[in-house]
Design a protein around this motif. Structure first.
Motif, PDB file in Angstrom:
ATOM      1  N   ALA A  49       0.985  -1.276  -0.002  1.00 48.06           N
ATOM      2  CA  ALA A  49       0.088  -0.131  -0.008  1.00 48.06           C
ATOM      3  C   ALA A  49       0.982   1.346   0.090  1.00 48.06           C
ATOM      4  N   GLY A  50       0.418   2.343  -0.389  1.00 46.24           N
ATOM      5  CA  GLY A  50       0.932   3.619  -0.222  1.00 46.24           C
ATOM      6  C   GLY A  50       2.168   3.598  -1.344  1.00 46.24           C
ATOM      7  N   SER A  51       3.282   4.210  -0.704  1.00 51.68           N
ATOM      8  CA  SER A  51       4.472   4.506  -1.751  1.00 51.68           C
ATOM      9  C   SER A  51       5.059   3.153  -2.450  1.00 51.68           C
ATOM     10  N   ILE A  52       4.940   2.026  -1.817  1.00 55.09           N
ATOM     11  CA  ILE A  52       5.484   1.022  -2.723  1.00 55.09           C
ATOM     12  C   ILE A  52       4.663   0.590  -3.963  1.00 55.09           C
TER      13      ILE A  52
ATOM     14  N   VAL B 110      11.683  -1.524   4.455  1.00 61.66           N
ATOM     15  CA  VAL B 110      12.138  -0.160   3.519  1.00 61.66           C
ATOM     16  C   VAL B 110      12.835   0.863   4.480  1.00 61.66           C
ATOM     17  N   ILE B 111      14.024   1.064   4.210  1.00 64.31           N
ATOM     18  CA  ILE B 111      14.538   2.112   5.068  1.00 64.31           C
ATOM     19  C   ILE B 111      14.774   3.510   4.402  1.00 64.31           C
ATOM     20  N   ASP B 112      14.246   4.693   4.971  1.00 66.30           N
ATOM     21  CA  ASP B 112      14.525   5.769   4.060  1.00 66.30           C
ATOM     22  C   ASP B 112      15.295   6.686   5.070  1.00 66.30           C
ATOM     23  N   TYR B 113      16.227   7.616   4.331  1.00 65.65           N
ATOM     24  CA  TYR B 113      17.036   8.623   5.131  1.00 65.65           C
ATOM     25  C   TYR B 113      16.097   9.700   5.631  1.00 65.65           C
ATOM     26  N   LYS B 114      16.281  10.107   6.820  1.00 63.31           N
ATOM     27  CA  LYS B 114      15.335  11.137   7.555  1.00 63.31           C
ATOM     28  C   LYS B 114      16.007  12.358   7.238  1.00 63.31           C
ATOM     29  N   ASP B 115      15.601  12.962   6.030  1.00 59.98           N
ATOM     30  CA  ASP B 115      16.024  14.288   5.543  1.00 59.98           C
ATOM     31  C   ASP B 115      14.997  15.206   4.820  1.00 59.98           C
ATOM     32  N   ASP B 116      14.224  16.003   5.601  1.00 56.39           N
ATOM     33  CA  ASP B 116      13.183  16.720   4.809  1.00 56.39           C
ATOM     34  C   ASP B 116      13.674  17.400   3.600  1.00 56.39           C
TER      35      ASP B 116
ATOM     36  N   ARG C  58       2.816   3.155  -5.527  1.00 51.06           N
ATOM     37  CA  ARG C  58       3.169   4.209  -6.349  1.00 51.06           C
ATOM     38  C   ARG C  58       4.596   3.994  -7.011  1.00 51.06           C
ATOM     39  N   ASN C  59       5.206   3.414  -6.499  1.00 48.65           N
ATOM     40  CA  ASN C  59       7.032   3.320  -6.941  1.00 48.65           C
ATOM     41  C   ASN C  59       7.286   2.055  -7.542  1.00 48.65           C
ATOM     42  N   TYR C  60       6.479   1.105  -7.234  1.00 47.67           N
ATOM     43  CA  TYR C  60       7.055  -0.096  -7.696  1.00 47.67           C
ATOM     44  C   TYR C  60       5.771  -0.948  -8.333  1.00 47.67           C
ATOM     45  N   PRO C  61       6.051  -1.893  -9.127  1.00 49.36           N
ATOM     46  CA  PRO C  61       4.779  -2.710  -9.680  1.00 49.36           C
ATOM     47  C   PRO C  61       4.164  -3.746  -8.862  1.00 49.36           C
ATOM     48  N   PHE C  62       3.836  -3.120  -7.573  1.00 50.29           N
ATOM     49  CA  PHE C  62       2.927  -4.423  -6.841  1.00 50.29           C
ATOM     50  C   PHE C  62       1.539  -3.783  -6.771  1.00 50.29           C
ATOM     51  N   LYS C  63       0.738  -4.809  -6.817  1.00 46.43           N
ATOM     52  CA  LYS C  63      -0.765  -4.135  -6.816  1.00 46.43           C
ATOM     53  C   LYS C  63      -1.326  -4.187  -5.343  1.00 46.43           C
ATOM     54  N   GLU C  64      -1.890  -2.845  -5.235  1.00 49.28           N
ATOM     55  CA  GLU C  64      -2.380  -2.548  -3.907  1.00 49.28           C
ATOM     56  C   GLU C  64      -2.909  -3.958  -3.394  1.00 49.28           C
ATOM     57  N   LYS C  65      -2.803  -4.155  -1.872  1.00 49.22           N
ATOM     58  CA  LYS C  65      -3.192  -5.111  -1.080  1.00 49.22           C
ATOM     59  C   LYS C  65      -2.679  -6.543  -1.110  1.00 49.22           C
ATOM     60  N   THR C  66      -1.638  -6.576  -1.899  1.00 54.29           N
ATOM     61  CA  THR C  66      -0.778  -7.872  -2.162  1.00 54.29           C
ATOM     62  C   THR C  66       0.025  -8.038  -0.765  1.00 54.29           C
TER      63      THR C  66
END
Ligand code: C5P
Length: 253
Positions: free
Chosen positions: A98-101, A119-125, A103-111
């Motif tokens: 759901a969400g950004s995954i 997933v690890i993001d760098y915290k930097d506004d 939007r950004n990758y070919p996953f179908k929502e609710k899979t």
């Protein structure tokens, strides 16, 4: 305890020094933001809903062997926490796409994602929290390989604990974000765990029970947060007490 100087004001929380060097105060404000700060509002009682849910989850994790920064509530909006040196990572655990995954990758929502995806993001506004990988984390010297392993293992343990706890209340834990900090005794969970940092779906109806209600104008956000709080905190606490009483009776206590 006396509240001291403002150390940091984020989008929805402020952190203050106290007269005890090992402790800070986190104030959960009534501000809510989404889309990198592109949507902003102030909603009455929002701070206390998130503070109460966070305190509940932190206490629950503590009881199950996961160290967190939570010490105690000072009042409805303010929490006393251990003074950790925060690591600039947003560690997201995903059980369902759901969400950004999506939007950004070919996953179908609710899979369903089994095993869960971290997933690890760098915290930097300023950089819009770019996604990292292990090599980048180590090259940037954000943490050591051992620390990264500990962070990931802890994130998965938190996922197991919260997924089961929420499932008992008929809520599906879709995904959530954790932040970690270094304390005197190792790497502990910090920040918050609340409806702002999780994606929760009603297990029967699929209804959103989290900040997506605000992001996508799905209904009355505060009414949803209030309802989730009742379901998570009040019902789980009552069930916990019942279990303890039953166990005591069983053991002849
Ligand atoms: O937007 P995205 O799908 O990447 O978010 C994944 C999860 O992490 C969601 O539960 C979201 O609320 C949470 N998150 C967060 N803070 C961020 C980014 C995501 O709490 N800065």
């Amino acid at each position: 305890m006396k509240q001291g100087k403002l150390l940091y004001a984020g989008k929805a929380k402020s952190v203050y020094r106290t007269d005890e060097k090992d402790h800070l105060i986190v104030e959960f404000r009534d501000d809510i933001t989404a889309f990198d700060g592109g949507k902003k509002d102030t909603l009455k009682k929002k701070g206390r809903y998130n503070a109460e849910v966070s305190a509940f989850f932190f206490s629950y994790l503590g009881e199950h062997g996961v160290k967190t920064h939570f010490v105690r509530m000072l009042d409805e909006n303010r929490m006393v926490v251990e003074n950790l040196s925060m690591i600039p990572l947003e560690v997201i655990v995903r059980n369902i796409a759901a969400g950004s995954i999506v939007r950004n990758y070919p996953f179908k929502e609710k899979t369903p994602l089994r095993p869960p995806v971290i997933v690890i993001d760098y915290k930097d506004d300023a950089r819009h929290d770019p996604m990292l990988n292990d090599d980048l984390i180590l090259a940037l010297k954000i943490c050591t390989p051992a620390e990264l392993k500990k962070i990931k293992n802890t994130a998965l343990k938190v996922n197991d604990l919260l997924k089961d706890l929420l499932a008992r209340q008929g809520i599906t834990l879709v995904d959530f974000k954790l932040e970690f900090g270094r304390g005197k005794k190792g790497i502990w969970v910090g920040d918050e765990i609340s409806m702002d940092s999780m994606r929760l779906w009603d297990a029967t109806t699929g209804e959103s029970l989290d900040k997506d209600v605000y992001r996508f104008d799905k209904g009355d956000v505060m009414e949803t947060y209030d309802r989730v709080l009742q379901r998570i905190v009040k019902t789980s606490s009552a069930a916990g007490k019942k279990r303890t009483t039953a166990a005591r009776k069983g053991s002849g206590d």
